[in-house]
Write a protein that holds these residues in place. Structure first.
Motif, short mmCIF file in Angstrom:
data_model
loop_
_atom_site.label_atom_id
_atom_site.label_comp_id
_atom_site.label_asym_id
_atom_site.label_seq_id
_atom_site.Cartn_x
_atom_site.Cartn_y
_atom_site.Cartn_z
N HIS A 79 4.98 -10.82 -9.96
CA HIS A 79 4.15 -9.70 -10.41
C HIS A 79 5.08 -8.49 -10.40
O HIS A 79 5.42 -7.97 -9.32
N GLU B 29 5.26 -5.38 -8.33
CA GLU B 29 5.36 -5.57 -6.87
C GLU B 29 6.83 -5.87 -6.53
O GLU B 29 7.23 -7.01 -6.42
N ARG C 169 2.18 -6.69 -14.38
CA ARG C 169 1.84 -7.90 -13.64
C ARG C 169 2.18 -9.20 -14.40
O ARG C 169 2.60 -10.18 -13.80
N HIS D 75 5.25 -10.46 -2.62
CA HIS D 75 4.21 -9.74 -3.36
C HIS D 75 3.83 -8.46 -2.64
O HIS D 75 4.29 -8.18 -1.53
N VAL D 76 2.91 -7.71 -3.29
CA VAL D 76 2.23 -6.57 -2.68
C VAL D 76 0.74 -6.83 -2.83
O VAL D 76 0.29 -7.36 -3.85
ZN ZN Z 1 1.28 -10.33 -6.47
#
Ligand code: ZN
Length: 603
Positions: free
Chosen positions: A95, A98, A158, A197-198
Motif C-alpha cells: 500500500h 504506507e 493504495r 503497513h500503516v
Molecule cells: Zn496497508
C-alpha cells in the motif's frame, strides 16, 4: 530477545548518510528514483555485502527491485540456504501510501552496512528487502491520498496501476506485480516474511501493532514457535526501545464505542500473510499506527525489523528445521486419509479480557451522520477490554490425492502455474472415477470487488460480497480429454492447490468467479415448445403433477412467473440437464491409476 535495541539517533551519522526522510526531519518520503539512488549508494559503497537485483516489472513498466544483504558476499539463494543461512524477506509499500517500512528499511540498511553497527544481526541471516513493492502506486504521489494518516506530507496511492489492491491479489494472482512476487518468492524461498503497513481505524496509545498468524491452519509446530517465542520477543524488543507495541491488529467491535472491545481478524490467502500460511512460512504483518508522527513510526518500524533479525539469528537453526518439516508435512497432505483439512478458519470463538492502552474519547449523536459518533481526546485511557480471540475452524474437507482440471479452463490452470505449483498434463483421454461437486444457490454480488464479482466472506476489513450456496460431492465416472491438468498434493505447495480448487475455500477460483460460466444455462426452450413438453411430462409421470401443484401453492413468485412454471418441466427433462448447470468440472482424484501423465514428480 534479551539485548537492547540497536537503532540510534540519526544525528550520529555524517549528514551525507542521512536517509532522505531523516534529512527532511521526517516531513517527506523520497520518490522511487531517490529511493533507488539511496540504496544504490549503499551498494556502491559496500559491494562486498550488498547487491541490487530486479525481479520483474510493474504494470507501468517500472523495475521491481530487491536489495540483498549478505555478510560474506554470497548472493545466490541456493548457496545461502546450503550454508544454513536464514533468508528474511521484507516487503514495503504494497500500500504505497504506507511508506514507514520503506524509510525504516533505508535507515536499517545504512546502519547495518555502511555504519557496520550490530554485525551480529547479519551473522546467520541474509536480508532481502523490497524497498517499494507497489511502485506504480508509489509514484501516484499526492497530499490527498491518505486522509487518516499523520504524514509524510506527500504519499503514494493504495492500489496499483489498474487500481487493484495488491494485498487482495495473492491467491488469484492477476496483477503483474503479484506474478513477479511469486517468482521472486520461489527463487529465494525465504524462511521468514515481513509485510510493512500503516493502520487505518481508531486511536490508541500503541505506535507499533503487529500480527503473526498461529491459527489452526498454520503448521502446528511453526504456530507454537510463533506464539511462544517470536510474538513476545518482538513486543519486548520494541518496548525496550521506548516504543509501545500491541501484538495484534486492532479493530473495534463497534467503531463508535471503543468500550465494546476488540474484534477478531481473519487472514485469508488473498492477503500476503494469508499466502504465507499456504507457503508453510511465518508471515509477520506490521501495522504502524497512522496517527503517530512519521518519526515515531519510522523508528518504531525499524525496531520491529531489528527484533526479527535478532530472533532469526538466535533461533535460525530451529526455524530452518521447522520450515523444512512444514514443507514435508504439506507434501503428505494427499496421503493423509482420515484427517480433515481446515479449509475455512475465522478469527474469534473466545472472549479474553485484555489490558488495553486506549485514548480517552467521548460519544455523541452526530447531526451530520445521524448516527452515534466518537471523538478521541488526548489523554491515555488504560482499561481492561473484552477481545475476540482464538480461532474457529468453520469448514473442513477430506482431501483427495489430487485434482484433474479439463484443459479449456486455462485461467484456472494458469494461476496454479503462476504460484509455482507443479502441474502435469494427461497425454491421452482418461475415463475414471472422480468426485465432482454439484454447486447451486450462489448469489453473485451486484458490485465489483478487486475488478471481479466474487462471492467472498466477511473479513474484519471487508463487507460480505454475495452469498455462497452449496457444493455437494458426487462420485461418478467422468471422461477427461488429453491435455487435462493434474495437480497432486505431494508437493510443498499443496495448500495452494486445495485453496484454489476446493470451491468453499475463502479465496477459491470458484468464489473469485473463474468458474462463473458453469452457472449459466446456455440453451432454453421457447414457450410454445415447453407447453408441449410440460403436457407430455405430466402424462408420463403423474406424480410430477403433485410436486408442481405444491410449488404453485407455496411459492408466490413461482406461481406468478410463466417462464419459471415452464422451466420447472424443462429443468427436469433431458434437455434441461444437458446444460450441466452447476457441475463443477474439476475432479477430485482418489488415485492416479490409468492416467498417462507428462513426467515429473511433485516439487
Ligand atoms: Zn496497508
Amino acid at each position: 530477545m534479551g539485548s537492547h535495541p540497536v537503532s540510534r539517533n540519526p544525528s550520529d551519522f555524517p549528514s551525507s548518510w542521512r536517509t532522505p526522510t531523516e534529512a527532511s526531519d521526517y516531513r517527506s518520503t523520497p520518490d522511487y528514483a531517490e529511493t533507488v539512488r539511496f540504496v544504490e549508494r549503499i551498494a556502491e559503497t559496500c559491494p562486498e555485502k550488498v547487491r541490487i537485483e530486479s525481479f520483474g516489472r510493474s504494470g507501468e513498466g517500472r523495475d521491481l527491485k530487491i536489495v540483498v544483504v549478505s555478510q560474506d558476499g554470497v548472493f545466490d539463494p541456493d548457496a545461502l540456504h546450503a550454508s544454513g543461512r536464514v533468508v528474511l524477506l521484507v516487503q514495503n509499500a504494497i500500500h504505497a501510501g504506507e511508506t514507514d517500512g520503506k524509510d525504516a528499511s533505508l535507515a536499517l540498511l545504512r546502519d547495518l552496512v555502511v555504519a557496520d553497527r550490530s554485525p551480529e544481526l547479519l551473522e546467520r541471516v541474509a536480508l532481502v528487502v523490497i524497498p517499494v513493492y507497489n511502485v506504480d502506486g508509489h509514484e501516484r504521489r499526492s497530499a490527498y491520498n491518505r486522509i487518516n494518516q499523520n504524514g509524510p506530507e506527500v504519499a503514494g496511492w493504495r492500489a496499483n496501476g489498474t487500481n487493484l489492491n495488491l494485498n487482495r491479489d495473492y491467491m488469484k494472482a492477476v496483477a503483474p506485480e503479484t506474478r513477479a512476487f511469486l517468482r521472486l518468492f520461489h527463487r529465494w524461498l525465504p524462511d521468514f516474511f515481513v509485510d510493512n503497513h500503516v493502520t487505518d481505524g481508531c486511536d490508541f496509545q500503541y505506535d507499533v501493532t503487529f500480527m503473526l498468524d498461529a491459527t489452526p491452519d498454520v503448521d502446528p509446530p511453526l504456530a507454537t514457535w510463533i506464539r511462544s517465542v517470536v510474538a513476545p520477543g518482538i513486543q519486548r524488543y520494541v518496548e525496550a526501545g521506548s516504543h509501545l507495541a500491541f501484538p495484534r491488529q486492532i479493530f473495534l467491535r463497534d467503531e463508535t464505542d471503543p468500550s465494546q472491545g476488540l474484534r477478531a481478524v481473519d487472514n485469508a490467502p488473498r492477503f500476503s500473510t494469508g499466502q504465507m500460511i499456504l507457503e508453510n512460512r511465518p508471515g509477520l504483518l506490521v501495522e504502524m499506527h497512522m496517527l503517530k508522527d512519521y518519526r515515531t513510526r519510522v523508528t518504531g518500524n525499524q525496531l520491529v525489523l531489528e527484533a526479527v533479525l535478532q530472533r532469526l539469528n538466535e533461533d535460525g537453526e530451529r526455524l530452518i528445521r521447522l520450515n523444512r518439516e512444514a514443507d514435508a508435512r504439506a507434501a503428505r497432505l494427499g496421503t493423509d486419509r482420515g484427517s480433515r483439512f481446515p479449509l475455512v478458519v475465522t478469527g474469534g470463538g473466545e472472549m479474553t479480557q485484555v489490558e488495553f492502552r486506549g485514548i480517552e474519547y467521548s460519544r455523541f449523536r452526530s447531526e451530520i451522520s445521524g448516527a452515534m459518533a466518537v471523538r478521541f481526546g488526548t489523554t491515555p485511557w488504560n482499561v481492561s477490554l473484552p477481545m475476540e480471540s482464538g480461532a474457529t475452524v468453520e469448514v473442513t474437507v477430506a482431501l483427495p490425492m489430487g485434482y484433474i482440471i479439463p484443459p479449456p479452463w486455462t485461467d484456472v490452470i494458469d494461476v496454479l502455474e503462476a504460484h509455482g505449483v507443479h502441474v502435469r498434463r494427461t497425454t491421452a483421454p482418461w475415463t475414471g472415477t472422480v468426485e465432482r461437486y454439484r454447486c447451486s444457490g450462489m448469489h453473485w454480488p451486484d458490485r465489483p470487488f478487486e475488478g471481479r464479482f466474487p462471492i467472498l466472506r466477511r473479513s474484519a476489513v471487508e463487507r460480505e460480497f454475495g452469498r455462497f450456496g452449496d457444493c455437494v460431492p458426487v462420485t461418478e465416472a467422468v471422461t477427461y480429454p488429453s491435455g487435462s491438468a493434474v495437480v497432486t498434493l505431494d508437493q510443498r505447495l499443496s495448500k495452494v492447490v486445495v485453496h484454489w480448487l476446493e470451491p468453499e475455500a475463502p479465496d477459491s477460483a470458484l468464489r473469485w468467479g473463474f468458474f462463473a460460466p458453469i452457472f449459466e444455462q446456455k440453451e432454453s426452450g421457447e414457450a410454445y415448445v415447453l407447453e408441449r413438453l410440460a403436457r407430455d411430462e405430466l402424462t408420463r409421470d403423474p406424480k410430477l403433477r403433485t410436486v408442481f401443484d405444491q410449488r404453485v401453492a407455496s411459492d408466490r413468485q413461482f406461481a406468478d412467473s410463466p417462464s419459471a412454471r415452464l422451466d420447472f418441466f424443462y429443468e427436469r427433462s433431458p434437455w434441461g440437464t444437458a446444460n450441466q448447470v452447476g457441475i463443477y468440472p474439476v475432479g477430485r482424484l482418489m488415485s492416479l491409476e490409468g492416467l498417462s501423465l507428462t513426467p515429473g514428480a511433485g516439487t
